[in-house]
Design an enzyme around this catalytic site. Sequence first.
Site, PDB file in Angstrom:
ATOM      1  N   ASP A  99      -1.465  15.859  14.939  1.00  0.00           N
ATOM      2  CA  ASP A  99      -0.494  16.792  15.506  1.00  0.00           C
ATOM      3  C   ASP A  99      -1.136  18.162  15.692  1.00  0.00           C
ATOM      4  O   ASP A  99      -1.951  18.598  14.871  1.00  0.00           O
ATOM      5  CB  ASP A  99       0.714  16.938  14.578  1.00  0.00           C
ATOM      6  CG  ASP A  99       1.475  15.627  14.437  1.00  0.00           C
ATOM      7  OD1 ASP A  99       1.625  14.925  15.447  1.00  0.00           O
ATOM      8  OD2 ASP A  99       1.901  15.320  13.304  1.00  0.00           O
ATOM      9  N   GLU A 112       1.308   5.650   0.621  1.00  0.00           N
ATOM     10  CA  GLU A 112       0.792   6.883   1.203  1.00  0.00           C
ATOM     11  C   GLU A 112       1.234   8.079   0.376  1.00  0.00           C
ATOM     12  O   GLU A 112       2.392   8.168  -0.040  1.00  0.00           O
ATOM     13  CB  GLU A 112       1.290   7.031   2.641  1.00  0.00           C
ATOM     14  CG  GLU A 112       0.796   8.325   3.315  1.00  0.00           C
ATOM     15  CD  GLU A 112       1.289   8.449   4.745  1.00  0.00           C
ATOM     16  OE1 GLU A 112       0.871   7.618   5.568  1.00  0.00           O
ATOM     17  OE2 GLU A 112       2.088   9.371   5.025  1.00  0.00           O
ATOM     18  N   SER A 159       0.874  -1.174   0.000  1.00  0.00           N
ATOM     19  CA  SER A 159       0.000   0.000   0.000  1.00  0.00           C
ATOM     20  C   SER A 159       0.908   1.219   0.000  1.00  0.00           C
ATOM     21  O   SER A 159       2.087   1.131   0.337  1.00  0.00           O
ATOM     22  CB  SER A 159      -0.946  -0.012   1.210  1.00  0.00           C
ATOM     23  OG  SER A 159      -0.247  -0.239   2.415  1.00  0.00           O
ATOM     24  N   HIS A 183       3.851  -1.051   3.668  1.00  0.00           N
ATOM     25  CA  HIS A 183       3.217   0.237   3.420  1.00  0.00           C
ATOM     26  C   HIS A 183       4.316   1.262   3.158  1.00  0.00           C
ATOM     27  O   HIS A 183       5.171   1.496   4.017  1.00  0.00           O
ATOM     28  CB  HIS A 183       2.379   0.661   4.628  1.00  0.00           C
ATOM     29  CG  HIS A 183       1.613   1.935   4.436  1.00  0.00           C
ATOM     30  ND1 HIS A 183       0.457   2.002   3.688  1.00  0.00           N
ATOM     31  CD2 HIS A 183       1.842   3.193   4.900  1.00  0.00           C
ATOM     32  CE1 HIS A 183       0.001   3.250   3.701  1.00  0.00           C
ATOM     33  NE2 HIS A 183       0.822   3.994   4.422  1.00  0.00           N
ATOM     34  N   PHE A 240      11.816  14.231   9.843  1.00  0.00           N
ATOM     35  CA  PHE A 240      10.710  13.328  10.138  1.00  0.00           C
ATOM     36  C   PHE A 240      11.055  12.412  11.311  1.00  0.00           C
ATOM     37  O   PHE A 240      10.229  12.165  12.189  1.00  0.00           O
ATOM     38  CB  PHE A 240      10.372  12.473   8.913  1.00  0.00           C
ATOM     39  CG  PHE A 240       9.723  13.222   7.785  1.00  0.00           C
ATOM     40  CD1 PHE A 240       9.161  14.466   7.978  1.00  0.00           C
ATOM     41  CD2 PHE A 240       9.677  12.670   6.504  1.00  0.00           C
ATOM     42  CE1 PHE A 240       8.566  15.163   6.939  1.00  0.00           C
ATOM     43  CE2 PHE A 240       9.076  13.346   5.457  1.00  0.00           C
ATOM     44  CZ  PHE A 240       8.522  14.599   5.672  1.00  0.00           C
TER      45      PHE A 240
END
Length: 314
Positions: A125, A33, A31, A284, A234
């Site tokens: 967030d 994102e 998958s 993912h 990140f």
Amino acid sequence: MASISLPQLEEARRALDAPLFADLAGDARVSFEFFPPKTDKMDEQLWHAIETLVPLEPQFVSVTYGAGGSTRERTHATVSRIARETHIPAAAHLTCVEASKSEIEEIARAYWDAGVRHIVALRGDPPQAGQEFAPHPQGYASAADLVAGLKKIAPFEISVAAYPECHPSSPSVQADLDNLKAKIDAGADRAISQFFFSPEIYFRFRDRAAAAGIDAEIVPGILPVSNVATTRKFAGLCGAAIPAWMDRLFEGLDDHPSARQLIAATIAAEMCRRLYAGGVRHFHFYTLNRAELAFAICHLLGLRSAPRLAEIAA
């Protein structure tokens, strides 16, 4: 610790004795994102990535949601277009931040009406970096509460976040696991992990989760390092450790993007291969709206395009 089956031991031995990526079965599932584009150029880049990756027949593709709901309209537009113009299930990220329960219900029903059946439910967030999360007075207090609320609105498939190295704001590893279990118990179908850079981190986390009574699928999140500075940022925000050896591999490559991509793909592909040897069959990918690295890694894992099934409407 979870026991390792004989087939897994045989697969691990094969991974050591044979070329790492020789003749894999192609039984991995993937998958991807994406994030909603801000400009026409970014929109073009996003759709190029989607057109490249959709032929790999992903289980779903997801679209992120900005801090404080800052990308609400763009997220909805992107997810709706994917649902409308491709045959791949589209998942929309949705958070608790600065939204009442009635606002979230309105958003969720709009997704359902647009044909979206999968939500990635997150606490979210705060709008300003460094702020503490504060629930909306009429909103959901946690991701677990959001999951339960969404399940009452419609029979959504729901994914939630997991943190193999512990969420930065969590008081302890156990508290983090308790929170994950609460999300699963509230009705989440699976967890998608934050990215990490060592397969052992994932396997240890999976074992801890199983010991805590979490039996839902935990899909490893994979971030190919296309930009080292961005990855460091990140990693700092989500508590992921970057190994010193990996940092050293990227030294001196600022002016060599092709070499940087080759090294990024090699590192991520080798980690995926080791995860595969340990029984993982769903990966993912955090694409950052670029297809090349994820596509190359999927190819190494034995996946091949299915062009006739991947037409995107004009």
